[in-house]
Scaffold this motif. Structure first.
Motif, mmCIF file in Angstrom:
data_model
loop_
_atom_site.group_PDB
_atom_site.id
_atom_site.type_symbol
_atom_site.label_atom_id
_atom_site.label_comp_id
_atom_site.label_asym_id
_atom_site.label_seq_id
_atom_site.Cartn_x
_atom_site.Cartn_y
_atom_site.Cartn_z
ATOM 1 N N VAL A 175 0.930 -1.203 0.075
ATOM 2 C CA VAL A 175 0.020 0.005 0.037
ATOM 3 C C VAL A 175 0.924 1.178 -0.179
ATOM 4 N N ASP A 176 1.923 1.285 0.639
ATOM 5 C CA ASP A 176 2.927 2.463 0.873
ATOM 6 C C ASP A 176 3.538 2.745 -0.453
ATOM 7 N N ALA A 177 3.843 1.473 -1.145
ATOM 8 C CA ALA A 177 4.743 1.660 -2.407
ATOM 9 C C ALA A 177 3.744 2.447 -3.442
ATOM 10 N N VAL A 178 2.646 1.827 -3.428
ATOM 11 C CA VAL A 178 1.545 2.333 -4.584
ATOM 12 C C VAL A 178 1.272 3.639 -4.410
ATOM 13 N N ALA A 179 1.095 4.216 -3.158
ATOM 14 C CA ALA A 179 0.816 5.431 -2.661
ATOM 15 C C ALA A 179 1.854 6.387 -3.060
ATOM 16 N N TRP A 180 3.029 6.065 -3.104
ATOM 17 C CA TRP A 180 4.221 6.748 -3.281
ATOM 18 C C TRP A 180 4.393 6.837 -4.878
ATOM 19 N N VAL A 181 4.271 5.816 -5.544
ATOM 20 C CA VAL A 181 4.342 5.749 -7.108
ATOM 21 C C VAL A 181 3.139 6.765 -7.645
ATOM 22 N N TRP A 182 1.925 6.651 -6.852
ATOM 23 C CA TRP A 182 0.864 7.387 -7.439
ATOM 24 C C TRP A 182 1.209 8.917 -7.092
ATOM 25 N N PHE A 183 1.664 9.333 -6.091
ATOM 26 C CA PHE A 183 2.105 10.795 -5.682
ATOM 27 C C PHE A 183 3.098 11.147 -6.521
ATOM 28 N N GLU A 195 0.898 24.916 -5.488
ATOM 29 C CA GLU A 195 0.458 25.148 -6.759
ATOM 30 C C GLU A 195 0.033 24.060 -7.552
ATOM 31 N N ARG A 196 -0.136 22.841 -6.723
ATOM 32 C CA ARG A 196 -0.589 21.558 -7.027
ATOM 33 C C ARG A 196 -1.991 21.316 -6.325
ATOM 34 N N PRO A 197 -2.932 21.891 -6.376
ATOM 35 C CA PRO A 197 -4.232 21.826 -5.322
ATOM 36 C C PRO A 197 -4.738 20.241 -5.443
ATOM 37 N N TYR A 198 -4.401 19.755 -6.529
ATOM 38 C CA TYR A 198 -4.933 18.124 -6.613
ATOM 39 C C TYR A 198 -4.062 17.294 -6.133
ATOM 40 N N LEU A 199 -3.122 17.583 -5.488
ATOM 41 C CA LEU A 199 -2.286 16.760 -4.441
ATOM 42 C C LEU A 199 -2.432 16.971 -3.170
ATOM 43 N N ASN A 200 -2.272 15.869 -2.340
ATOM 44 C CA ASN A 200 -2.423 15.901 -0.700
ATOM 45 C C ASN A 200 -1.542 15.036 -0.278
ATOM 46 N N THR A 201 -0.727 15.698 0.745
ATOM 47 C CA THR A 201 0.372 15.011 1.365
ATOM 48 C C THR A 201 -0.004 13.493 2.252
ATOM 49 N N GLY A 202 -1.326 13.720 2.694
ATOM 50 C CA GLY A 202 -1.674 12.512 3.475
ATOM 51 C C GLY A 202 -1.920 11.289 2.728
ATOM 52 N N HIS A 203 -1.846 11.306 1.253
ATOM 53 C CA HIS A 203 -1.897 10.220 0.618
ATOM 54 C C HIS A 203 -0.677 9.601 0.692
ATOM 55 N N VAL A 204 0.361 9.975 1.150
ATOM 56 C CA VAL A 204 1.784 9.330 1.375
ATOM 57 C C VAL A 204 2.180 9.307 2.621
ATOM 58 N N LEU A 205 1.711 10.340 3.586
ATOM 59 C CA LEU A 205 2.081 10.348 5.065
ATOM 60 C C LEU A 205 1.421 9.411 5.785
ATOM 61 N N LEU A 206 0.001 9.304 5.538
ATOM 62 C CA LEU A 206 -0.696 8.147 6.231
ATOM 63 C C LEU A 206 -0.282 6.710 5.861
ATOM 64 N N LEU A 229 -6.545 4.274 -1.181
ATOM 65 C CA LEU A 229 -5.615 3.719 -0.748
ATOM 66 C C LEU A 229 -5.495 3.783 0.900
ATOM 67 N N LEU A 230 -6.144 5.040 1.423
ATOM 68 C CA LEU A 230 -6.144 5.061 2.759
ATOM 69 C C LEU A 230 -7.166 4.053 3.327
ATOM 70 N N LEU A 231 -8.125 3.596 2.792
ATOM 71 C CA LEU A 231 -9.087 2.779 3.286
ATOM 72 C C LEU A 231 -8.305 1.313 3.361
ATOM 73 N N PHE A 232 -7.157 1.097 2.956
ATOM 74 C CA PHE A 232 -6.682 -0.169 3.374
ATOM 75 C C PHE A 232 -5.512 0.288 4.357
ATOM 76 N N ALA A 233 -4.802 1.499 4.214
ATOM 77 C CA ALA A 233 -3.639 1.430 4.979
ATOM 78 C C ALA A 233 -3.920 1.537 6.687
ATOM 79 N N THR A 237 2.911 5.595 4.677
ATOM 80 C CA THR A 237 4.027 5.688 5.404
ATOM 81 C C THR A 237 3.894 5.453 7.172
ATOM 82 N N THR A 238 3.269 6.041 7.684
ATOM 83 C CA THR A 238 3.103 6.225 9.205
ATOM 84 C C THR A 238 2.280 4.622 9.477
ATOM 85 N N SER A 239 1.286 4.453 8.460
ATOM 86 C CA SER A 239 1.096 2.937 9.045
ATOM 87 C C SER A 239 1.881 1.946 8.704
#
Length: 769
Positions: free
Chosen positions: A29-37, A231-242, A53-57, A244-246
Motif C-alpha cells: 500500500v505504501d509503495a503504490v501510494a508513493w508511486v501514485w504521488f 501550486e498543485r491543489p490536486y495533490l495531498n501529502t496525506g496520501h503518502v504520509l498516512l 488507498l487510505l481505506l486499506f492502510a 508511511t505512518t501505517s
C-alpha cells in the motif's frame, strides 16, 4: 558453575525479521501510494485513487498494533486507537475535498480535531510507559540534542516553508487549522522523542518505540512540506504520509511481537554511544547553507564552504573523542564486571565461592526444600600430593577435579570450591545418581601437569528440611563428610541425626580435653614389653589416660577419636611425647641398668602429616636429655602406607637414631612393600592374630609367617595382646622373643615399673612340661 551452564548467557535473541502477510500488505500500500504521488508531481492525476488507498492502510496498522498488545497491552491499545483516529481524520479530509469545501492541502476544523485526537492518543500511550533514571549531565546533553533538533527544524521551515506559507493558508479558517495540525504534529513528535529517549523500563521493546517515534517526525515534516504543493491543489501529502505512518506502526508492532515471543526483556541500560542526532543536524544545516549560497548568494559560497568544512572537522574531532571515551568506559565496565566475578568465584578453578553457594542454596530453599541437598567433597590425602609433587601439580589437580565433577553434574546443580581441596555441590533432586556419577568420574585418572593421578574423595550429603538455612545445610553436610572420612577413604555418607549427637559429644569432649591438657587431668600409664621366655622387662609403651573431674575415667577409645577430628591430637601427642621422655630419664636415674631399655610413644597420622614433626621430636630429646635410641615411635601401617609427608617425617625421625615400630601390623593395608620403604625396627603383631595362635587356622599361619619375615629382615617382632600361658608358650615355639599383654602386666603407673619383676617363667614351665 552450574551443571547446565558454561558461562553467563545474555537475554534471548529476538527472532530475525521476516516478511509476514501484514507487512507485505502495508509495504504494498505504501509503495503504490508513493508511486501514485510521484506521478502526480509530473502531471495532474485523479485523486480518488489516493484517498482509496487510505481505506486499506489505516485498518492494517490498527489491527496489527492491537495484536501486539500481548506485552504492554495498554500502550498498544492506545496506538491502535490513535490509528483509528487518523483514519477518521483522513475520511473527513476526503469528504472535504470531494465536496469542494477545502482545496488541496487545507483541512477543515473537524478534520483537524480528528488528526490531533489521533496523535494525542498515541502520545498518551507513550506517557504511560515508565521512564529511566538519568544523571544531571545526561539531562544536559539531552537538552542540547533537543535544542539542536528544534533549531534545525526552524531553519528548514524558515527556508523552505515560510516563503510559501502565506499563499498556502490565505488567512482562512482552513489554513489556520492546517497550521495547528502541523504545529501539533511537530510538538507531539518532539514529546514522543523525549519520552522514548527516557524510557528504560516496562514491557515495551525499545526498538519498537524508536520506530514509532518516526511516525511523529513523518507527520510533522510531511505537514510542513504541504506549502510546497500550493501550486498543485490536486495533490495531498496525506496520501503518502498516512500509508508511511501505517507501515511504521506495522514494523514497530512486528518488532514487539517478535521480542515478546523470544521472552527478551524490554528494559536495557541507556547507551553510552554518542547521539547521532546533533551531527545529522549539522550535516543537514550545512547542506542547506551550501544550497542557499549556490542559488542565492554566490559571492558567499567560499565562506559557506569554509564554515561547513570547519564545522564538520570539529564535529569529527568530537566524535573521535566521544568514541574514545566510550571505549574507556567500556573497558572500565569490563574491569568492574571482572572484579565482581572474582568476588564471587574461586581464582584457581573459576568455580563459585562460598558466598555465591549460600545465595544459590537460599534461593533453592525459598522455592521449597523438597529435593534440595548439599554434598561436601573432600579429597583424601591431598596434602601428600602437594608435598611429594609440589603445589603446581596440586593446583593442576584441583582444576582437573573441578572439571571432572562439573562434567558429572545434572542440570540445575551448582558446584563451588570452599577452599583447599574441599568442594560443595547444590543438587535439586536425584542426589544418589549424582553422587554415583561423581564417584565414578573421580576414579578415572586425572591429568595434573605432567602426571596422571587417581584420587579418592570423602563425600558427605545433607538433605534439606523445612526451615533449613544454607548455613545449616552446609554444616550437616560437613558433619556427614567427616563421618565418611572416619570410615575410611573413598566413602560417601548421608547425614542422620545420630551424627549430630556424636559430633556434639565429641565437641564437648574436645573442649574438656583442651581444659584437661591445661589442668593436669591427663596422666600416663606404662605397659611392660617383656623378653621371652623369662619375662624380663625390656621396654614399656606409654598409654594416655584421662580422669575427668565430673565424669570420672574416660577411656582412650572415647576421647582419642575426638582429638583426631578436632586436631587436638597434635598438642596431645606433643604432651605425651614430652612426658614419656622425661619419665624415661627419671627411670634411668632411679633404676640404672634395670630401667626399661626403650619407651614407646604412639604417634598419630595427623601428627606425621605436620611438616616439621621430626624437628619437634629432636627438640624434645634435647630438652629432656634422653638418648635417641631409648625412644621408640609407634605408628600404624595405615599412617604411612601412602607415603608422602608422613613417610618423609618418619625417615627424618629414624635419622635421629630413634627406633620406629609398626603397630597393629596386619590390620591395615598390610603391604609387605611397606617393610622395605618404611624405616622400621620393630614389628608389633596385632592381638587379633595372637588370640588364636594356639589353634590350627589362618591366624596361626600369619603369626608364623610374620616371624619368618622379621627374622629375614632383621626386625624385632613383638606379639601384642598375650593373655594366657599357652599363647606365650606357642609364640616362643614359633620364634617370638618379645611379647606384651595382660599376661605379663597391665598398664601401670610409672612407680610400679620399678617393681615389675617376673614372678615366674610361664613360657619355660610350659615348654619343660
Amino acid at each position: 558453575m552450574r551443571g547446565d551452564e558454561s558461562g553467563c548467557l545474555g537475554p534471548p535473541a529476538v527472532p530475525p525479521w521476516r516478511l509476514t502477510r501484514t507487512l507485505t500488505a502495508a509495504i504494498a500500500v505504501d509503495a503504490v501510494a508513493w508511486v501514485w504521488f510521484l506521478i502526480g508531481l509530473l502531471r495532474p492525476t485523479p485523486q480518488w485513487a489516493g484517498w482509496m488507498l487510505l481505506l486499506f492502510a489505516v485498518p492494517i496498522a490498527a489491527v496489527t498494533s492491537w495484536r501486539a498488545g500481548a506485552a504492554g497491552r495498554t500502550f498498544w491499545r492506545y496506538v491502535s486507537a490513535g490509528m483509528i483516529g487518523l483514519g477518521l481524520a483522513s475520511a473527513a479530509a476526503a469528504r472535504d475535498y470531494f465536496s469542494g469545501d477545502q482545496p488541496g492541502q487545507q483541512i477543515g476544523g473537524l478534520t483537524a480535531m480528528l488528526y490531533i485526537a489521533g496523535l494525542l492518543l498515541m502520545l498518551l500511550g507513550l506517557l504511560r510507559i515508565p521512564g529511566a533514571q538519568r544523571t544531571g549531565m545526561e539531562w544536559t546533553r539531552f537538552g542540547l540534542d533537543v535544542a539542536t533538533m528544534v533549531v534545525t527544524v526552524l531553519v528548514f521551515g524558515w527556508y523552505l516553508v515560510l516563503p510559501r506559507w502565506e499563499s498556502w493558508t490565505d488567512g482562512s479558517a482552513a489554513g489556520t487549522a492546517s497550521v495547528v495540525v502541523v504545529g501539533t504534529a511537530a510538538i507531539i513528535g518532539m514529546l514522543a522523542f523525549v519520552k522514548v529517549s527516557f524510557t528504560g523500563t516496562g514491557p515495551i521493546d525499545r526498538r519498537a518505540l524508536y520506530i514509532l517515534t518516526l511516525t511523529g517526525a513523518v507527520g510533522a515534516v510531511g505537514g510542513a512540506m504541504a506549502p510546497l504543493l500550493a501550486e498543485r491543489p490536486y495533490l495531498n501529502t496525506g496520501h503518502v504520509l498516512l500509508p508511511t505512518t501505517s507501515l511504521l506502526v506495522c514494523l514497530a508492532a512486528d518488532r514487539q511481537l517478535r521480542a515478546t515471543r523470544a521472552g527478551r526483556p524490554a528494559s536495557r541500560p541507556l547507551s553510552r554511544r554518542p547521539s547521532v542526532l546533533p551531527y545529522t543536524a549539522v550535516l543537514a544545516t550545512g547542506a542547506l547553507l551550501l544550497t542557499g549560497a549556490v542559488t542565492r548568494a554566490p559571492d558567499l559560497l567560499a565562506v559557506a564552504v569554509g564554515a561547513v568544512a570547519v564545522t564538520l572537522l570539529v564535529a569529527t574531532r568530537q566524535i573521535v573523542a566521544l568514541r574514545d571515551n566510550a571505549r574507556l568506559l567500556d573497558d572500565l565496565d569490563a574491569r568492574q564486571r571482572e572484579l565482581a566475578h572474582q568476588a564471587g568465584h574461586d581464582s584457581l578453578t573459576g568455580l563459585a565461592n562460598r558466598a555465591v553457594l549460600i545465595t544459590e542454596i537460599d534461593a533453592a530453599l525459598a522455592e521449597g526444600p523438597a529435593g534440595v541437598s548439599v554434598a561436601l567433597i573432600d579429597l583424601d590425602d591431598f596434602k601428600a600430593i602437594n608435598d611429594d609433587l609440589g603445589h603446581a601439580v596440586g593446583d593442576a589437580l584441583l582444576v582437573s577435579v573441578a572439571d571432572r565433577i562439573a562434567a558429572q553434574l545434572p542440570a540445575g546443580a551448582v558446584l563451588a570450591r570452599l577452599g583447599g581441596d574441599e568442594y560443595a555441590v547444590l543438587l535439586r533432586g536425584g542426589h544418589c545418581a549424582a553422587l554415583a556419577a561423581i564417584a565414578a568420574g573421580l576414579r578415572r585418572p586425572l591429568p595434573a601437569a605432567a602426571h596422571e593421578l587417581v584420587v579418592e574423595a570423602s563425600v558427605g550429603l545433607a538433605e534439606a528440611r523445612a526451615g533449613d538455612t544454607a548455613s545449616e545445610l552446609i554444616r550437616r553436610a560437613d558433619v556427614a563428610m567427616y563421618e565418611a572420612k572416619g570410615q575410611g577413604k573413598g566413602r560417601h555418607v548421608v547425614f542422620d541425626d545420630r551424627m549430630d549427637q556424636r559430633t556434639a559429644e565429641q565437641s564437648r569432649l574436645a573442649a574438656d580435653l583442651r581444659s584437661a591438657l591445661d589442668t593436669d587431668q591427663l596422666h600416663l600409664l606404662y605397659q611392660p614389653i617383656v623378653a621371652m621366655p623369662g619375662g624380663e622387662l625390656a621396654a614399656v609403651e606409654a598409654l594416655v589416660r584421662w580422669t575427668h573431674p565430673e565424669r570420672g575415667p574416660i577411656g582412650p577409645a572415647v576421647f582419642i577419636p575426638a582429638a583426631e577430628r578436632t586436631g587436638l591430637i597434635v598438642p596431645l601427642g606433643a604432651w605425651i611425647l614430652e612426658q614419656a621422655c622425661r619419665q624415661a630419664i627419671r627411670w634411668q636415674q632411679a633404676m640404672g641398668a634395670a630401667a626399661p631399655g626403650s619407651v614407646s610413644v604412639n604417634v598419630s597420622a595427623r601428627q606425621l602429616r605436620e611438616a616439621g614433626f621430626a624437628g619437634e621430636v629432636a627438640a624434645v630429646l634435647r630438652r629432656t636429655g634422653l638418648p635417641p635410641h631409648v625412644l621408640t615411635v609407634e605408628v600404624t601401617e595405615t599412617a604411612v602406607f601412602d607415603g608422602g609427608t608422613a613417610l618423609d617425617e618418619l625417615k627424618s625421625i629414624a635419622a635421629l637414631g630413634v627406633k620406629i615400630a609398626l603397630d597393629d601390623f596386619g590390620t591395615g593395608h598390610s603391604s609387605l612393600g611397606l617393610l622395605r620403604t618404611c624405616p622400621a625396627d620393630v614389628l608389633k603383631v596385632d592381638k587379633s592374630f595372637v588370640d588364636d595362635v594356639t589353634a590350627d587356622g589362618p591366624q596361626a599361619v600369619v603369626v608364623a609367617a610374620l616371624i619368618s619375615i622379621c627374622d629375614g629382615m632383621r626386625l624385632r617382632a613383638v606379639a601384642e595382646g598375650v593373655e594366657t600361658a599357652e599363647q606365650a608358650a606357642r609364640l616362643y615355639e614359633l620364634g617370638y622373643r618379645y611379647a606384651q599383654g595382660y599376661f605379663y602386666g597391665r598398664p601401670m603407673p610409672p612407680e610400679a615399673i620399678a617393681a615389675c619383676r617376673p614372678a615366674h617363667d610361664p613360657a619355660t614351665q610350659l615348654i619343660d612340661s
